[in-house]
Design a protein around this motif. Structure first.
Motif, PDB file in Angstrom:
ATOM      1  N   LEU A  18       0.957  -1.389  -0.061  1.00  0.00           N
ATOM      2  CA  LEU A  18       0.003  -0.071   0.070  1.00  0.00           C
ATOM      3  C   LEU A  18       1.070   1.114  -0.013  1.00  0.00           C
ATOM      4  CD1 LEU A  18      -2.946   1.394   0.189  1.00  0.00           C
ATOM      5  CD2 LEU A  18      -2.539   1.214   2.826  1.00  0.00           C
ATOM      6  N   CYS A  19       1.776   1.315   0.857  1.00  0.00           N
ATOM      7  CA  CYS A  19       2.847   2.353   0.812  1.00  0.00           C
ATOM      8  C   CYS A  19       3.423   2.456  -0.434  1.00  0.00           C
ATOM      9  CB  CYS A  19       3.783   2.236   2.115  1.00  0.00           C
ATOM     10  SG  CYS A  19       2.829   2.701   3.474  1.00  0.00           S
ATOM     11  N   GLY A  20       3.893   1.558  -0.964  1.00  0.00           N
ATOM     12  CA  GLY A  20       4.751   1.493  -2.168  1.00  0.00           C
ATOM     13  C   GLY A  20       3.851   2.094  -3.406  1.00  0.00           C
ATOM     14  N   GLY A  21       2.551   1.597  -3.427  1.00  0.00           N
ATOM     15  CA  GLY A  21       1.577   2.175  -4.289  1.00  0.00           C
ATOM     16  C   GLY A  21       1.246   3.723  -4.159  1.00  0.00           C
ATOM     17  N   ALA A  22       1.450   4.433  -2.947  1.00  0.00           N
ATOM     18  CA  ALA A  22       0.976   5.605  -2.715  1.00  0.00           C
ATOM     19  C   ALA A  22       2.178   6.402  -2.907  1.00  0.00           C
ATOM     20  CB  ALA A  22       0.746   5.765  -1.143  1.00  0.00           C
ATOM     21  N   VAL A  47       9.287   6.246   2.453  1.00  0.00           N
ATOM     22  CA  VAL A  47      10.152   5.922   3.740  1.00  0.00           C
ATOM     23  C   VAL A  47       9.681   5.118   4.797  1.00  0.00           C
ATOM     24  CG1 VAL A  47      11.077   7.181   5.886  1.00  0.00           C
ATOM     25  CG2 VAL A  47      11.490   8.234   3.850  1.00  0.00           C
ATOM     26  N   VAL A  48       8.191   5.133   4.713  1.00  0.00           N
ATOM     27  CA  VAL A  48       7.399   4.012   5.602  1.00  0.00           C
ATOM     28  C   VAL A  48       7.481   2.976   5.231  1.00  0.00           C
ATOM     29  CG1 VAL A  48       5.226   3.513   6.329  1.00  0.00           C
ATOM     30  CG2 VAL A  48       5.724   5.941   6.479  1.00  0.00           C
ATOM     31  N   ALA A  49       7.447   2.634   3.766  1.00  0.00           N
ATOM     32  CA  ALA A  49       7.573   1.319   3.008  1.00  0.00           C
ATOM     33  C   ALA A  49       9.068   0.667   3.188  1.00  0.00           C
ATOM     34  CB  ALA A  49       7.456   1.439   1.290  1.00  0.00           C
ATOM     35  N   LEU A  50      10.014   1.670   3.562  1.00  0.00           N
ATOM     36  CA  LEU A  50      11.250   1.041   3.697  1.00  0.00           C
ATOM     37  C   LEU A  50      11.395   0.571   5.241  1.00  0.00           C
ATOM     38  CD1 LEU A  50      13.875   3.458   1.994  1.00  0.00           C
ATOM     39  CD2 LEU A  50      13.393   1.161   1.453  1.00  0.00           C
ATOM     40  N   GLY A  51      10.704   1.385   6.065  1.00  0.00           N
ATOM     41  CA  GLY A  51      10.658   0.837   7.586  1.00  0.00           C
ATOM     42  C   GLY A  51       9.784  -0.579   7.590  1.00  0.00           C
ATOM     43  N   LEU A  52       8.958  -0.635   6.871  1.00  0.00           N
ATOM     44  CA  LEU A  52       8.109  -1.905   7.051  1.00  0.00           C
ATOM     45  C   LEU A  52       8.810  -2.849   6.338  1.00  0.00           C
ATOM     46  CD1 LEU A  52       4.506  -0.335   5.905  1.00  0.00           C
ATOM     47  CD2 LEU A  52       5.173  -1.636   7.937  1.00  0.00           C
ATOM     48  N   LEU A  69      14.235 -11.046  -0.813  1.00  0.00           N
ATOM     49  CA  LEU A  69      13.234 -10.455  -1.637  1.00  0.00           C
ATOM     50  C   LEU A  69      12.417  -9.263  -1.426  1.00  0.00           C
ATOM     51  CD1 LEU A  69      12.104 -10.914  -4.529  1.00  0.00           C
ATOM     52  CD2 LEU A  69      10.401 -12.358  -3.310  1.00  0.00           C
ATOM     53  N   ILE A  70      12.054  -9.170  -0.081  1.00  0.00           N
ATOM     54  CA  ILE A  70      11.002  -8.058   0.380  1.00  0.00           C
ATOM     55  C   ILE A  70      11.735  -6.859   0.328  1.00  0.00           C
ATOM     56  CG2 ILE A  70       9.939  -7.165   2.236  1.00  0.00           C
ATOM     57  CD1 ILE A  70       8.943 -10.061   2.761  1.00  0.00           C
ATOM     58  N   VAL A  71      13.309  -7.026   0.963  1.00  0.00           N
ATOM     59  CA  VAL A  71      13.992  -5.738   1.036  1.00  0.00           C
ATOM     60  C   VAL A  71      14.478  -5.201  -0.407  1.00  0.00           C
ATOM     61  CG1 VAL A  71      16.337  -4.662   1.872  1.00  0.00           C
ATOM     62  CG2 VAL A  71      14.849  -6.266   3.279  1.00  0.00           C
ATOM     63  N   LEU A  75      13.456  -1.502  -2.018  1.00  0.00           N
ATOM     64  CA  LEU A  75      14.572  -0.731  -2.708  1.00  0.00           C
ATOM     65  C   LEU A  75      14.291  -0.301  -4.025  1.00  0.00           C
ATOM     66  CD1 LEU A  75      17.827  -2.202  -1.103  1.00  0.00           C
ATOM     67  CD2 LEU A  75      16.640  -0.023  -0.330  1.00  0.00           C
ATOM     68  N   ALA A  76      13.771  -1.452  -4.906  1.00  0.00           N
ATOM     69  CA  ALA A  76      13.216  -1.269  -6.135  1.00  0.00           C
ATOM     70  C   ALA A  76      12.208  -0.054  -6.497  1.00  0.00           C
ATOM     71  CB  ALA A  76      12.843  -2.447  -6.987  1.00  0.00           C
ATOM     72  N   TYR A  77      11.481  -0.182  -5.346  1.00  0.00           N
ATOM     73  CA  TYR A  77      10.189   1.073  -5.387  1.00  0.00           C
ATOM     74  C   TYR A  77      10.892   2.375  -5.600  1.00  0.00           C
ATOM     75  CZ  TYR A  77       6.821  -2.340  -3.231  1.00  0.00           C
ATOM     76  OH  TYR A  77       6.048  -3.393  -3.187  1.00  0.00           O
ATOM     77  N   ALA A  78      11.854   2.556  -5.273  1.00  0.00           N
ATOM     78  CA  ALA A  78      12.474   3.866  -5.333  1.00  0.00           C
ATOM     79  C   ALA A  78      12.644   4.471  -6.766  1.00  0.00           C
ATOM     80  CB  ALA A  78      13.964   4.095  -4.686  1.00  0.00           C
TER      81      ALA A  78
END
Length: 97
Positions: A18-22, A47-52, A69-71, A75-78
Motif C-alpha cells: 500500500l505504501c509503495g503504491g501510494a 520512507v514508511v515502506a522502507l521501514g516496513l 526479496l522483500i528488502v 529498494l526497487a520501489y524507489a
C-alpha cells in the motif's frame, strides 16, 4: 510459522505494498502537476515502506530468501515511478509534435 505470526506478517506486507503504491501515485501526480507537496507526501510513504520492509526482515519468521526479496523489492520501489514517468513522458512527446 504460527497463525498469529502469519497474520502479522501478512498485514505488514499488505501495508508495504500500500505504501509503495501510494509513493508511486503521489510521485507521478506531484511531478505531472508540479505539486511539491504531493511529492513530499509520496517520499514519506516511501520512507514508511522502507521501514516496513526492515521490520518484516527483522521480526517476521520468514526465511532469509524471502526477507531478502522483500528488502530488494522495497529498494526497487524507489526507481520504478521515475523510470515509468520518464517513459510515459517520452511516449507522449511524439504524440504532441
Amino acid at each position: 510459522m504460527t497463525p498469529v505470526a502469519l497474520i502479522q506478517t501478512t498485514i505488514l506486507m499488505g501495508l508495504l505494498v500500500l505504501c509503495g503504491g501510494a509513493w508511486s501515485a503521489l510521485y507521478c501526480l506531484g511531478k505531472a502537476r508540479e505539486r511539491p507537496d504531493l511529492l513530499h507526501i509520496g517520499i514519506a510513504c516511501y520512507v514508511v515502506a522502507l521501514g516496513l520492509a526492515l521490520a518484516i526482515s527483522l521480526y517476521s519468521p520468514l526465511t532469509a530468501g524471502w526477507k531478502l526479496l522483500i528488502v530488494v523489492s522495497a529498494l526497487a520501489y524507489a526507481v520504478i515511478p521515475p523510470i515509468t514517468l520518464r517513459y510515459l513522458e517520452q511516449l507522449h512527446e511524439g504524440e504532441e509534435a
